[in-house]
Design a protein around this motif. Sequence first.
Motif, PDB file in Angstrom:
ATOM      1  N   PRO A  56       0.834  -1.205   0.041  1.00  0.00           N
ATOM      2  CA  PRO A  56       0.055   0.168   0.066  1.00  0.00           C
ATOM      3  C   PRO A  56       0.870   1.344  -0.143  1.00  0.00           C
ATOM      4  O   PRO A  56       1.792   1.283   0.577  1.00  0.00           O
ATOM      5  N   LYS A  57       0.258   2.268  -0.628  1.00  0.00           N
ATOM      6  CA  LYS A  57       1.161   3.619  -0.739  1.00  0.00           C
ATOM      7  C   LYS A  57       0.849   4.278   0.664  1.00  0.00           C
ATOM      8  O   LYS A  57       1.990   5.296   0.676  1.00  0.00           O
ATOM      9  N   THR A  58       0.419   4.089   1.381  1.00  0.00           N
ATOM     10  CA  THR A  58       0.259   4.672   2.785  1.00  0.00           C
ATOM     11  C   THR A  58       1.437   4.492   3.592  1.00  0.00           C
ATOM     12  O   THR A  58       1.933   5.064   4.430  1.00  0.00           O
ATOM     13  N   ASP A  59       2.151   3.302   3.322  1.00  0.00           N
ATOM     14  CA  ASP A  59       3.379   2.754   4.034  1.00  0.00           C
ATOM     15  C   ASP A  59       4.553   3.988   3.757  1.00  0.00           C
ATOM     16  O   ASP A  59       5.232   4.424   4.626  1.00  0.00           O
ATOM     17  N   TRP A  60       4.559   4.467   2.358  1.00  0.00           N
ATOM     18  CA  TRP A  60       5.522   5.447   2.029  1.00  0.00           C
ATOM     19  C   TRP A  60       5.202   6.946   3.064  1.00  0.00           C
ATOM     20  O   TRP A  60       5.883   7.351   3.426  1.00  0.00           O
ATOM     21  N   SER A  61       3.749   7.247   2.638  1.00  0.00           N
ATOM     22  CA  SER A  61       3.263   8.469   3.624  1.00  0.00           C
ATOM     23  C   SER A  61       3.862   8.292   5.118  1.00  0.00           C
ATOM     24  O   SER A  61       4.106   9.458   5.640  1.00  0.00           O
ATOM     25  N   ASP A  62       3.652   7.129   5.561  1.00  0.00           N
ATOM     26  CA  ASP A  62       3.950   7.007   7.177  1.00  0.00           C
ATOM     27  C   ASP A  62       5.426   7.394   7.404  1.00  0.00           C
ATOM     28  O   ASP A  62       5.709   8.002   8.104  1.00  0.00           O
ATOM     29  N   GLU A  68       7.451   9.164   5.527  1.00  0.00           N
ATOM     30  CA  GLU A  68       7.706  10.361   5.226  1.00  0.00           C
ATOM     31  C   GLU A  68       7.243  11.301   6.491  1.00  0.00           C
ATOM     32  O   GLU A  68       8.090  12.044   6.928  1.00  0.00           O
ATOM     33  N   ARG A  69       6.320  11.139   7.299  1.00  0.00           N
ATOM     34  CA  ARG A  69       5.868  11.573   8.427  1.00  0.00           C
ATOM     35  C   ARG A  69       6.819  11.377   9.417  1.00  0.00           C
ATOM     36  O   ARG A  69       7.109  12.211  10.317  1.00  0.00           O
ATOM     37  N   GLU A  70       7.050   9.996   9.589  1.00  0.00           N
ATOM     38  CA  GLU A  70       8.332   9.922  10.782  1.00  0.00           C
ATOM     39  C   GLU A  70       9.700  10.493  10.521  1.00  0.00           C
ATOM     40  O   GLU A  70      10.203  11.086  11.430  1.00  0.00           O
ATOM     41  N   GLU A  71       9.951  10.549   9.142  1.00  0.00           N
ATOM     42  CA  GLU A  71      11.164  11.405   8.865  1.00  0.00           C
ATOM     43  C   GLU A  71      11.095  12.972   9.037  1.00  0.00           C
ATOM     44  O   GLU A  71      11.852  13.598   9.774  1.00  0.00           O
TER      45      GLU A  71
END
Length: 304
Positions: free
Chosen positions: A92-98, A100-103
């Motif tokens: 899922p693309k949400t993994d990348w968004s998560d 980015e938020r953690e970074e």
Amino acid sequence: MNWAMDDAPMLRTEKGKPDTTARHVLQVLGEHARPDGTNAHPSILRIQFRTGYDRTTVQRALRRLEKAELIRKDGSVDGRTRWQLAMKLIRPKTDWSDLEREEDSFRAAAAERKRRSRSKGVTHSTPVTVTDSKGVTVTDAKSVTGDVTDSTPSRHALKVRPSRTERRPNHQQPSDNQLQEDSSLAAAVSAVKGSQQKDHHLESFGAFWVSYPKKKAREEAKKAWIAAMDRGADPTHVVKAAEAYARERHGEDPKYTKYPATWLNKGCYDDEPDTPGKSQLRAVAGGHQPWRNPEDQSAYYEEL
């Protein structure tokens, strides 16, 4: 091989953290599988050698992968279990968004810690209290400051001492030992920075290695990868180019596929994809077959 680990769903532990152990084992299976994900039958000993995990850890990771339906048993070869990888699963693309938020949160916290550290290093001057102002005429703030700092004990009761934080200039030339220490320190700092930069370049090498269709001379490929990153190559762009090259070489004779180090050193990741209908012909036994890429033709004659 036209399969990349980034397309596999992220397996997580019971605490919700990424299951890096199972993902590493899955990567080894992907390296031994065919382009369609079948016929992966590395031994447990081979997976141990590749990952550094003990036998029990590898077996547990395989069970978790099988439970998550990322792999399934497909027979056996010489007493080794043969696995088939679920190639159609998409992460899922949400993994990348998560991520980015953690970074962003990590960088904000680091900036805040740096700001607090700098604020603690600021020294404040001690306030001066005038105990006896008799005989002092306030006509000009500048002149008062000069009178107080230059005054003698016979004229004024106030004696201003120099601040403890004030440092007097040292006009002595640095010794040879000091120069040698400074040089050694600069060399050590440069070595640490170079090591950190190398580690940063190798963070994305794993994705490139899994995506590239020919896995030969890994150490040479690492050196070529670091050199490409030092030249300013974008790791994401290089990985995508490797995936495209893998699709291009799918079904072709692997003998004519470039070695990864050669592909990186020649900057093939910046090449434009082949245009259908403009392939060249090469002479082979039994007839003529088209070259998919002119560079493959030159590489073939270089190997001869």
